[in-house]
Write an enzyme that holds these catalytic residues in place. Sequence first.
Site, PDB file in Angstrom:
ATOM      1  N   HIS A   1     -14.327  63.343  41.968  1.00  0.00           N
ATOM      2  CA  HIS A   1     -14.914  64.847  42.695  1.00  0.00           C
ATOM      3  C   HIS A   1     -14.295  66.043  42.356  1.00  0.00           C
ATOM      4  O   HIS A   1     -13.579  66.170  41.799  1.00  0.00           O
ATOM      5  CB  HIS A   1     -14.476  64.629  44.384  1.00  0.00           C
TER       6      HIS A   1
ATOM      7  N   GLN B   1     -16.911  65.477  56.494  1.00  0.00           N
ATOM      8  CA  GLN B   1     -18.055  65.578  55.218  1.00  0.00           C
ATOM      9  C   GLN B   1     -18.738  65.543  55.932  1.00  0.00           C
ATOM     10  O   GLN B   1     -19.401  66.161  56.686  1.00  0.00           O
ATOM     11  CB  GLN B   1     -18.203  64.487  54.836  1.00  0.00           C
TER      12      GLN B   1
ATOM     13  N   ASN C   1     -19.691  63.033  45.783  1.00  0.00           N
ATOM     14  CA  ASN C   1     -21.594  62.495  45.390  1.00  0.00           C
ATOM     15  C   ASN C   1     -21.304  61.175  46.108  1.00  0.00           C
ATOM     16  O   ASN C   1     -21.273  59.773  46.141  1.00  0.00           O
ATOM     17  CB  ASN C   1     -20.599  62.901  43.944  1.00  0.00           C
TER      18      ASN C   1
ATOM     19  N   PHE D   1      -8.212  62.053  56.414  1.00  0.00           N
ATOM     20  CA  PHE D   1      -9.058  61.196  55.291  1.00  0.00           C
ATOM     21  C   PHE D   1      -9.940  62.594  55.069  1.00  0.00           C
ATOM     22  O   PHE D   1      -9.437  63.299  54.448  1.00  0.00           O
ATOM     23  CB  PHE D   1      -9.545  59.833  54.666  1.00  0.00           C
TER      24      PHE D   1
ATOM     25  N   ARG E   1     -19.629  62.753  58.888  1.00  0.00           N
ATOM     26  CA  ARG E   1     -18.506  61.877  58.086  1.00  0.00           C
ATOM     27  C   ARG E   1     -17.488  61.881  58.736  1.00  0.00           C
ATOM     28  O   ARG E   1     -16.941  63.387  57.687  1.00  0.00           O
ATOM     29  CB  ARG E   1     -19.292  60.949  57.394  1.00  0.00           C
TER      30      ARG E   1
ATOM     31  N   PHE F   1     -16.868  67.959  50.855  1.00  0.00           N
ATOM     32  CA  PHE F   1     -15.916  67.197  51.335  1.00  0.00           C
ATOM     33  C   PHE F   1     -14.786  68.013  51.813  1.00  0.00           C
ATOM     34  O   PHE F   1     -14.067  69.032  51.190  1.00  0.00           O
ATOM     35  CB  PHE F   1     -15.530  66.093  51.726  1.00  0.00           C
TER      36      PHE F   1
END
Length: 165
Positions: free
Chosen positions: A125, A63, A101, A60, A55, A112
């Site tokens: 997180h 991941q 998570n 941003f 991802r 990430f």
Amino acid sequence: MSGVPPDTWRPPTVAFETTMGTLVLELYWKHAPKTCKNFAELAKRGYYNNTKFHRIINGFMVQGGDPTGTGRGGASIFGKQFEDEPSELKFAGAGILAMANAGPNTNGSQFFLTLGQTYWLDGKHTIFGRVHQGMGVLHRIGMVETNTQDRPADDIKILKAVVAN
């Protein structure tokens, strides 16, 4: 999984050799010792080798850490999941390493790396490190073409994880 290493084992970094270059990740043992132990031990076991960054959202985060490549897999060295390690650390910029998570206390193997400030994630997180070397590599990974599910058009992989002595 079993075989939790002793508390005295604290490697300072984990390096990921990726298909786009090397990322050296500094671990924050003082702030998140259990999370660092999980991440470093999984890396030492080769758990992250040949896994995808599944991802990627430009600006941003990137991941990874799911051996299935779906975003739904992975386990910790402590069993399926383990608890969060809250700290005063904040998502203040790019290069922060944190656990992915599915809600409170659901940490496994997925992590990430931030590509910018993500203050809305503060307290949600566990932050356990940062990019020590390879910010250019991280930013290049963050700019790859993705589909509507934020999956890279071409696989971006962690070829090998190397734990420092």
